[in-house]
Design a protein around this motif. Sequence first.
Motif, mmCIF file in Angstrom:
data_model
loop_
_atom_site.group_PDB
_atom_site.id
_atom_site.type_symbol
_atom_site.label_atom_id
_atom_site.label_comp_id
_atom_site.label_asym_id
_atom_site.label_seq_id
_atom_site.Cartn_x
_atom_site.Cartn_y
_atom_site.Cartn_z
ATOM 1 N N TYR A 153 53.016 23.398 31.510
ATOM 2 C CA TYR A 153 53.974 24.414 31.938
ATOM 3 C C TYR A 153 53.276 25.666 32.460
ATOM 4 N N ILE A 154 52.203 26.064 31.789
ATOM 5 C CA ILE A 154 51.457 27.239 32.249
ATOM 6 C C ILE A 154 50.884 26.991 33.632
ATOM 7 N N ASN A 155 50.283 25.825 33.849
ATOM 8 C CA ASN A 155 49.725 25.490 35.165
ATOM 9 C C ASN A 155 50.810 25.413 36.228
ATOM 10 N N LYS A 156 51.965 24.858 35.871
ATOM 11 C CA LYS A 156 53.079 24.779 36.819
ATOM 12 C C LYS A 156 53.544 26.183 37.209
ATOM 13 N N ALA A 157 53.690 27.054 36.221
ATOM 14 C CA ALA A 157 54.114 28.433 36.493
ATOM 15 C C ALA A 157 53.061 29.167 37.329
ATOM 16 N N ARG A 158 51.786 28.951 37.025
ATOM 17 C CA ARG A 158 50.716 29.588 37.799
ATOM 18 C C ARG A 158 50.721 29.076 39.239
ATOM 19 N N ASN A 159 50.870 27.769 39.414
ATOM 20 C CA ASN A 159 50.836 27.179 40.751
ATOM 21 C C ASN A 159 52.003 27.616 41.622
ATOM 22 N N ALA B 106 54.479 32.231 39.631
ATOM 23 C CA ALA B 106 55.239 32.975 38.634
ATOM 24 C C ALA B 106 54.367 33.824 37.718
ATOM 25 N N LEU B 107 53.081 33.553 37.670
ATOM 26 C CA LEU B 107 52.191 34.295 36.769
ATOM 27 C C LEU B 107 51.254 35.246 37.499
ATOM 28 N N ASP B 108 51.379 35.365 38.808
ATOM 29 C CA ASP B 108 50.443 36.193 39.572
ATOM 30 C C ASP B 108 50.353 37.621 39.047
ATOM 31 N N ILE B 109 51.482 38.265 38.848
ATOM 32 C CA ILE B 109 51.455 39.655 38.372
ATOM 33 C C ILE B 109 50.981 39.704 36.926
ATOM 34 N N PHE C 114 44.705 40.835 33.003
ATOM 35 C CA PHE C 114 43.427 40.408 32.443
ATOM 36 C C PHE C 114 42.262 40.639 33.390
ATOM 37 N N GLN C 115 42.533 41.126 34.574
ATOM 38 C CA GLN C 115 41.475 41.355 35.543
ATOM 39 C C GLN C 115 40.787 42.683 35.255
ATOM 40 N N TYR D 133 49.735 53.057 41.910
ATOM 41 C CA TYR D 133 49.526 51.607 41.877
ATOM 42 C C TYR D 133 49.867 51.062 40.488
ATOM 43 N N LEU D 134 49.412 51.746 39.440
ATOM 44 C CA LEU D 134 49.709 51.302 38.076
ATOM 45 C C LEU D 134 51.209 51.345 37.794
ATOM 46 N N GLU D 135 51.898 52.353 38.317
ATOM 47 C CA GLU D 135 53.351 52.431 38.150
ATOM 48 C C GLU D 135 54.038 51.242 38.820
ATOM 49 N N LYS D 136 53.536 50.858 39.985
ATOM 50 C CA LYS D 136 54.096 49.707 40.703
ATOM 51 C C LYS D 136 53.883 48.421 39.899
ATOM 52 N N ILE D 137 52.682 48.224 39.379
ATOM 53 C CA ILE D 137 52.383 47.038 38.556
ATOM 54 C C ILE D 137 53.266 47.046 37.309
ATOM 55 N N ASP D 138 53.391 48.202 36.679
ATOM 56 C CA ASP D 138 54.212 48.336 35.479
ATOM 57 C C ASP D 138 55.660 47.936 35.771
ATOM 58 N N ALA D 139 56.204 48.391 36.879
ATOM 59 C CA ALA D 139 57.582 48.039 37.248
ATOM 60 C C ALA D 139 57.715 46.535 37.475
ATOM 61 N N GLN D 140 56.719 45.936 38.142
ATOM 62 C CA GLN D 140 56.767 44.493 38.384
ATOM 63 C C GLN D 140 56.682 43.709 37.077
ATOM 64 N N LEU D 141 55.847 44.175 36.149
ATOM 65 C CA LEU D 141 55.729 43.502 34.853
ATOM 66 C C LEU D 141 57.020 43.621 34.048
#
Length: 155
Positions: free
Chosen positions: A19-25, A28-31, A36-37, A104-112
């Motif tokens: 399921y994790i690989n399916k979601a990544r592919n 759905a997990l990009d953001i 972790f980067q 940029y962090l605010e944008k990421i935060d909103a997306q998360l």
Amino acid sequence: MNENEMDELKAQTDLLLKYINKARNNGALDIFTSLFQTDYRIMIYLESHSDAHPSLMADELKVTRPNIAANLRLLEQKKYITRNVDENNRRQVYVNLTDTGRKYLEKIDAQLHFLFGGWFTILGKEETKHLLKILEISSSPDIISEELKNFSVGD
């Protein structure tokens, strides 16, 4: 653990990874993976540490100094951070987050928040409570073995 329990655990783990690989592919997990980067972790660190020193960041984030240096170069090119040299000690560098970096962090935060909000809606209140309890327990340093802390893919 008996053989049946071990087989069930392996099947559940395999299903989770599927399921994790399916979601990544499907993206759905990009953001989520941005959390972790190293560049994101540096920027989060800089939110609460002004005039940060790269070597201290490396130590606290458990990242190599060359990795920190490379990420700082990229973040500076994107205008997310500034690096300033100490006038009295040219070898001393201070790193700070810029307004562009904060935006940029605010944008990421909103997306998360949007991503997690969607997950929580799908799960419902009770399942969300269970998920958060699992994450709370899993994040406790008491239950993480030294073997897991020191695990490396190269091992």
